[in-house]
Design a protein around this motif. Structure first.
Motif, mmCIF file in Angstrom:
data_model
loop_
_atom_site.group_PDB
_atom_site.id
_atom_site.type_symbol
_atom_site.label_atom_id
_atom_site.label_comp_id
_atom_site.label_asym_id
_atom_site.label_seq_id
_atom_site.Cartn_x
_atom_site.Cartn_y
_atom_site.Cartn_z
ATOM 1 N N TYR A 47 0.836 -1.186 0.000
ATOM 2 C CA TYR A 47 0.000 0.000 0.000
ATOM 3 C C TYR A 47 0.876 1.242 0.000
ATOM 4 O O TYR A 47 0.800 2.078 0.874
ATOM 5 N N TYR A 67 -15.861 -2.363 -4.258
ATOM 6 C CA TYR A 67 -16.639 -3.354 -5.001
ATOM 7 C C TYR A 67 -16.751 -4.666 -4.234
ATOM 8 O O TYR A 67 -17.829 -5.259 -4.133
ATOM 9 N N ASP A 94 -5.864 4.739 -5.436
ATOM 10 C CA ASP A 94 -7.274 4.984 -5.763
ATOM 11 C C ASP A 94 -7.925 3.739 -6.362
ATOM 12 O O ASP A 94 -9.065 3.410 -6.043
ATOM 13 N N GLU A 95 -7.199 3.060 -7.217
ATOM 14 C CA GLU A 95 -7.740 1.848 -7.827
ATOM 15 C C GLU A 95 -7.960 0.748 -6.787
ATOM 16 O O GLU A 95 -8.979 0.051 -6.805
ATOM 17 N N ARG A 96 -7.019 0.614 -5.847
ATOM 18 C CA ARG A 96 -7.186 -0.389 -4.781
ATOM 19 C C ARG A 96 -8.392 -0.056 -3.907
ATOM 20 O O ARG A 96 -9.156 -0.937 -3.518
ATOM 21 N N ARG A 97 -8.583 1.227 -3.598
ATOM 22 C CA ARG A 97 -9.746 1.630 -2.791
ATOM 23 C C ARG A 97 -11.041 1.337 -3.539
ATOM 24 O O ARG A 97 -12.009 0.856 -2.954
ATOM 25 N N ALA A 98 -11.080 1.610 -4.827
ATOM 26 C CA ALA A 98 -12.274 1.325 -5.629
ATOM 27 C C ALA A 98 -12.538 -0.178 -5.674
ATOM 28 O O ALA A 98 -13.687 -0.614 -5.521
ATOM 29 N N ALA A 99 -11.492 -0.965 -5.857
ATOM 30 C CA ALA A 99 -11.652 -2.416 -5.887
ATOM 31 C C ALA A 99 -12.168 -2.937 -4.551
ATOM 32 O O ALA A 99 -13.061 -3.793 -4.507
ATOM 33 N N ASP A 142 2.004 6.251 -4.931
ATOM 34 C CA ASP A 142 1.362 6.051 -6.224
ATOM 35 C C ASP A 142 -0.139 6.225 -6.019
ATOM 36 O O ASP A 142 -0.858 5.278 -5.753
ATOM 37 N N SER A 143 -0.594 7.472 -6.133
ATOM 38 C CA SER A 143 -1.987 7.768 -5.800
ATOM 39 C C SER A 143 -2.967 7.117 -6.754
ATOM 40 O O SER A 143 -4.063 6.742 -6.354
ATOM 41 N N ALA A 144 -2.616 6.959 -8.024
ATOM 42 C CA ALA A 144 -3.520 6.305 -8.972
ATOM 43 C C ALA A 144 -3.735 4.848 -8.580
ATOM 44 O O ALA A 144 -4.864 4.354 -8.591
ATOM 45 N N ALA A 145 -2.670 4.163 -8.220
ATOM 46 C CA ALA A 145 -2.787 2.770 -7.799
ATOM 47 C C ALA A 145 -3.557 2.667 -6.484
ATOM 48 O O ALA A 145 -4.375 1.763 -6.310
#
Length: 86
Positions: A8, A25, A17-22, A12-15
């Protein structure tokens, strides 16, 4: 063979953000399954099985086995104990 790393790193804020979105879900799917009467431990085991299948498909068996070797230590150190961190 690719290396399987799961960190974590917030740099890498994009990564991140993607982990938080995943995670959102997966959390939503878990809640829906519970509302439909699926036992939480049954869903959790199915989710782990599915996750491991996906990781093996992506990284290969050896990389996932190496990753899984660290899980007992991570569990014992409270990495997955959300209730204890509140």
């Amino acid at each position: 063979m690719m290396n399987l790393t799961f960190t974590y790193d917030q740099s890498d804020s994009a990564a991140a953000d993607e982990r938080r979105a995943a995670l959102a879900y997966v959390t939503e799917a878990f809640a829906e399954a519970i509302m439909d009467g699926i036992e939480s431990d049954c869903f959790a085991q199915a989710a782990l099985f599915t996750a491991l299948q996906e990781l093996v498909q992506t990284y290969g068996e050896e990389a996932v086995a190496t990753f899984a070797e660290r899980l007992p230590e991570r569990v014992r150190h409270g990495e997955f104990s959300v209730a204890l961190r509140q």
